[in-house]
Motif scaffolding. Structure first.
Motif, PDB file in Angstrom:
ATOM      1  N   ALA A 105      40.591  10.248  15.345  1.00  0.00           N
ATOM      2  CA  ALA A 105      39.845   9.274  14.558  1.00  0.00           C
ATOM      3  C   ALA A 105      39.484   8.055  15.400  1.00  0.00           C
ATOM      4  O   ALA A 105      38.358   7.542  15.331  1.00  0.00           O
ATOM      5  N   ILE A 106      40.430   7.588  16.216  1.00  0.00           N
ATOM      6  CA  ILE A 106      40.169   6.440  17.084  1.00  0.00           C
ATOM      7  C   ILE A 106      39.084   6.781  18.100  1.00  0.00           C
ATOM      8  O   ILE A 106      38.211   5.964  18.409  1.00  0.00           O
ATOM      9  N   GLY A 107      39.131   8.011  18.628  1.00  0.00           N
ATOM     10  CA  GLY A 107      38.094   8.446  19.565  1.00  0.00           C
ATOM     11  C   GLY A 107      36.715   8.423  18.932  1.00  0.00           C
ATOM     12  O   GLY A 107      35.731   8.005  19.564  1.00  0.00           O
ATOM     13  N   LEU A 108      36.618   8.864  17.676  1.00  0.00           N
ATOM     14  CA  LEU A 108      35.337   8.830  16.968  1.00  0.00           C
ATOM     15  C   LEU A 108      34.862   7.389  16.763  1.00  0.00           C
ATOM     16  O   LEU A 108      33.686   7.074  16.964  1.00  0.00           O
ATOM     17  N   CYS A 109      35.789   6.512  16.377  1.00  0.00           N
ATOM     18  CA  CYS A 109      35.430   5.099  16.177  1.00  0.00           C
ATOM     19  C   CYS A 109      34.919   4.483  17.472  1.00  0.00           C
ATOM     20  O   CYS A 109      33.869   3.823  17.502  1.00  0.00           O
ATOM     21  N   MET A 110      35.663   4.691  18.557  1.00  0.00           N
ATOM     22  CA  MET A 110      35.309   4.084  19.833  1.00  0.00           C
ATOM     23  C   MET A 110      34.011   4.665  20.388  1.00  0.00           C
ATOM     24  O   MET A 110      33.126   3.939  20.837  1.00  0.00           O
ATOM     25  N   GLY A 111      33.902   5.992  20.341  1.00  0.00           N
ATOM     26  CA  GLY A 111      32.697   6.632  20.865  1.00  0.00           C
ATOM     27  C   GLY A 111      31.456   6.238  20.096  1.00  0.00           C
ATOM     28  O   GLY A 111      30.427   5.866  20.682  1.00  0.00           O
ATOM     29  N   GLY A 112      31.541   6.300  18.768  1.00  0.00           N
ATOM     30  CA  GLY A 112      30.395   5.947  17.944  1.00  0.00           C
ATOM     31  C   GLY A 112      30.003   4.487  18.100  1.00  0.00           C
ATOM     32  O   GLY A 112      28.819   4.156  18.220  1.00  0.00           O
ATOM     33  N   ALA A 113      31.011   3.583  18.123  1.00  0.00           N
ATOM     34  CA  ALA A 113      30.720   2.155  18.255  1.00  0.00           C
ATOM     35  C   ALA A 113      30.088   1.842  19.609  1.00  0.00           C
ATOM     36  O   ALA A 113      29.165   1.025  19.703  1.00  0.00           O
ATOM     37  N   THR A 114      30.587   2.486  20.660  1.00  0.00           N
ATOM     38  CA  THR A 114      30.043   2.237  22.003  1.00  0.00           C
ATOM     39  C   THR A 114      28.584   2.684  22.105  1.00  0.00           C
ATOM     40  O   THR A 114      27.724   1.944  22.610  1.00  0.00           O
ATOM     41  N   VAL A 115      28.294   3.896  21.630  1.00  0.00           N
ATOM     42  CA  VAL A 115      26.911   4.397  21.676  1.00  0.00           C
ATOM     43  C   VAL A 115      26.008   3.515  20.816  1.00  0.00           C
ATOM     44  O   VAL A 115      24.867   3.214  21.187  1.00  0.00           O
ATOM     45  N   PHE A 116      26.519   3.079  19.669  1.00  0.00           N
ATOM     46  CA  PHE A 116      25.724   2.233  18.779  1.00  0.00           C
ATOM     47  C   PHE A 116      25.355   0.919  19.475  1.00  0.00           C
ATOM     48  O   PHE A 116      24.196   0.490  19.454  1.00  0.00           O
ATOM     49  N   VAL A 117      26.359   0.272  20.102  1.00  0.00           N
ATOM     50  CA  VAL A 117      26.108  -1.009  20.782  1.00  0.00           C
ATOM     51  C   VAL A 117      25.109  -0.830  21.930  1.00  0.00           C
ATOM     52  O   VAL A 117      24.159  -1.609  22.084  1.00  0.00           O
ATOM     53  N   LEU A 118      25.330   0.204  22.752  1.00  0.00           N
ATOM     54  CA  LEU A 118      24.450   0.416  23.902  1.00  0.00           C
ATOM     55  C   LEU A 118      23.016   0.708  23.459  1.00  0.00           C
ATOM     56  O   LEU A 118      22.052   0.236  24.071  1.00  0.00           O
ATOM     57  N   THR A 119      22.874   1.486  22.381  1.00  0.00           N
ATOM     58  CA  THR A 119      21.537   1.792  21.867  1.00  0.00           C
ATOM     59  C   THR A 119      20.882   0.541  21.296  1.00  0.00           C
ATOM     60  O   THR A 119      19.697   0.277  21.538  1.00  0.00           O
ATOM     61  N   ALA A 120      21.671  -0.241  20.536  1.00  0.00           N
ATOM     62  CA  ALA A 120      21.128  -1.441  19.899  1.00  0.00           C
ATOM     63  C   ALA A 120      20.640  -2.447  20.929  1.00  0.00           C
ATOM     64  O   ALA A 120      19.572  -3.057  20.765  1.00  0.00           O
ATOM     65  N   VAL A 121      21.423  -2.623  21.999  1.00  0.00           N
ATOM     66  CA  VAL A 121      21.021  -3.586  23.030  1.00  0.00           C
ATOM     67  C   VAL A 121      19.707  -3.161  23.689  1.00  0.00           C
ATOM     68  O   VAL A 121      18.866  -3.999  24.030  1.00  0.00           O
ATOM     69  N   ARG A 122      19.510  -1.861  23.846  1.00  0.00           N
ATOM     70  CA  ARG A 122      18.309  -1.353  24.532  1.00  0.00           C
ATOM     71  C   ARG A 122      17.053  -1.508  23.686  1.00  0.00           C
ATOM     72  O   ARG A 122      15.955  -1.668  24.232  1.00  0.00           O
ATOM     73  N   VAL A 123      17.184  -1.477  22.353  1.00  0.00           N
ATOM     74  CA  VAL A 123      15.993  -1.447  21.495  1.00  0.00           C
ATOM     75  C   VAL A 123      15.756  -2.742  20.737  1.00  0.00           C
ATOM     76  O   VAL A 123      14.803  -2.838  19.964  1.00  0.00           O
ATOM     77  N   THR A 124      16.627  -3.746  20.910  1.00  0.00           N
ATOM     78  CA  THR A 124      16.437  -4.997  20.191  1.00  0.00           C
ATOM     79  C   THR A 124      15.917  -6.085  21.124  1.00  0.00           C
ATOM     80  O   THR A 124      16.213  -6.099  22.321  1.00  0.00           O
ATOM     81  N   ASP A 125      15.165  -6.983  20.548  1.00  0.00           N
ATOM     82  CA  ASP A 125      14.610  -8.127  21.278  1.00  0.00           C
ATOM     83  C   ASP A 125      14.987  -9.372  20.479  1.00  0.00           C
ATOM     84  O   ASP A 125      14.431  -9.613  19.404  1.00  0.00           O
ATOM     85  N   PRO A 126      15.960 -10.169  20.951  1.00  0.00           N
ATOM     86  CA  PRO A 126      16.462 -11.310  20.182  1.00  0.00           C
ATOM     87  C   PRO A 126      15.339 -12.205  19.681  1.00  0.00           C
ATOM     88  O   PRO A 126      14.404 -12.538  20.409  1.00  0.00           O
ATOM     89  N   ALA A 127      15.464 -12.580  18.402  1.00  0.00           N
ATOM     90  CA  ALA A 127      14.421 -13.390  17.781  1.00  0.00           C
ATOM     91  C   ALA A 127      14.478 -14.827  18.291  1.00  0.00           C
ATOM     92  O   ALA A 127      15.524 -15.466  18.260  1.00  0.00           O
ATOM     93  N   LEU A 128      13.326 -15.305  18.788  1.00  0.00           N
ATOM     94  CA  LEU A 128      13.240 -16.694  19.250  1.00  0.00           C
ATOM     95  C   LEU A 128      12.893 -17.631  18.102  1.00  0.00           C
ATOM     96  O   LEU A 128      13.237 -18.811  18.115  1.00  0.00           O
ATOM     97  N   THR A 129      12.191 -17.100  17.111  1.00  0.00           N
ATOM     98  CA  THR A 129      11.892 -17.852  15.891  1.00  0.00           C
ATOM     99  C   THR A 129      12.159 -16.946  14.688  1.00  0.00           C
ATOM    100  O   THR A 129      12.045 -15.725  14.792  1.00  0.00           O
ATOM    101  N   ILE A 130      12.538 -17.559  13.595  1.00  0.00           N
ATOM    102  CA  ILE A 130      12.811 -16.810  12.376  1.00  0.00           C
ATOM    103  C   ILE A 130      12.037 -17.445  11.237  1.00  0.00           C
ATOM    104  O   ILE A 130      12.168 -18.658  10.981  1.00  0.00           O
TER     105      ILE A 130
END
Length: 317
Positions: A105-130
């Motif tokens: 279960a811990i392996g699933l949590c760690m693996g899924g969270a890591t892939v999620f973070v790495l994917t999110a960083v690659r496809v997001t562009d921090p908002a300069l204005t909101i």
């Protein structure tokens, strides 16, 4: 610099894990599976709880420092080590060996969270204005979440609340991160005095979400093992923040598309599955389930004694 950032990220994981463990022990020693306000007042006077708060603060400082020296893609996955450290610390404290299902279960949590973070960083562009409309939507959504959380606390059974606390706290902390982002952008981009730029409802929402999320975390300590709390927060918190950033704040970058969305959804589902498995197969959870069934299975009306390992929690600080 990257090596220093990695070292700081590891120190952050250790601090967050140690703080989570100490606060969990302090809460459990003064509660009976449910945390009341009167019990929490006693918890606040516990030296162990205070020491845990200091470690959590240090862990946060180390994490911020690491992020200032290296990309999120380097720092954030290292933070998931806190889940493993918490698991080992808690296992040694209650003297219950970690079973294979828990490690999976811990392996699933760690693996899924890591892939999620790495994917999110690659496809997001921090908002300069909101846009004002976007900040309003965040506030409305948070109000709806708070209403659902309050209803859940009132009407769910004690058994259902254990997992509910984790996902509710993670969701609220995700909104805290988003509200911090909104307020920081308002401060940076507004004209005139700072108090004229910040929307009061965003600040109020941030404070309420932080306070309610903190209470749910403390209640989760009383209801289950600390590694389950850590797993819930490390999985749900970043997911909520990323989803709100992409859908409401307009942080979807040029690389965001169907494949990226599928990767985020799949890795998120894997992490959530890991949290659910952990909530069902953790050895301490199994001990509690056996103890709950014991009166029904006792022979000749004799109620078996509940297994002892959990008692290590109830030693006074």
């Amino acid at each position: 610099m990257p090596l220093i950032a990695v070292g700081l990220a590891i120190l952050s994981a250790v601090g967050l894990a140690g703080g989570t463990h100490l606060q969990s022990v302090a809460v459990v020693s003064r509660s009976d599976g449910k945390l009341s306000w009167s019990q929490f007042r006693h918890v606040l006077r516990s030296p162990r709880w205070t020491a845990g708060l200091v470690l959590l603060g240090l862990g946060t400082v180390f994490n911020v420092a690491a992020l200032s020296m290296a990309p999120v893609t380097v720092v954030q996955p290292i933070g998931v080590l806190g889940l493993v450290i918490t698991t080992v610390l808690h296992s040694r404290h209650v003297k219950i060996p970690i079973n294979a299902a828990t490690w999976r279960a811990i392996g699933l949590c760690m693996g899924g969270a890591t892939v999620f973070v790495l994917t999110a960083v690659r496809v997001t562009d921090p908002a300069l204005t909101i846009a004002d409309s976007a900040s309003d939507v965040v506030t409305y959504l948070l109000a709806a979440v708070i209403a659902v959380v309050c209803l859940g606390m009132l009407f769910l059974s004690d058994h259902q609340k254990a997992l509910f606390y984790l996902f509710a706290a993670g969701t609220l902390y995700g909104f805290v991160a988003v509200q911090v982002k909104v307020v920081s952008v308002q401060l940076r981009t507004g004209a005139g005095a700072w108090w004229q730029n910040v929307e009061v409802d965003n600040v109020i929402g941030l404070l309420i979400a932080a306070a309610l999320g903190g209470w749910l975390v403390q209640s989760a300590y009383a209801a289950g093992p600390p590694e389950l709390v850590m797993a819930g927060l490390t999985v749900v918190d970043p997911m909520v923040g990323v989803v709100l950033g992409l859908s409401v704040l307009g942080e979807a970058g040029e690389n965001f598309g169907p494949v990226s969305a599928l990767m985020l959804a799949a890795s998120g589902a894997v992490s959530v599955a890991g949290v659910r498995l952990l909530s069902r197969h953790h050895p301490e959870v199994l001990v509690k389930m056996a103890a709950a069934r014991a009166p029904k299975t006792g022979e000749l009306g004799i109620i078996p004694k509940a297994p002892a390992p959990r008692s290590a929690h109830h030693q006074e600080d």
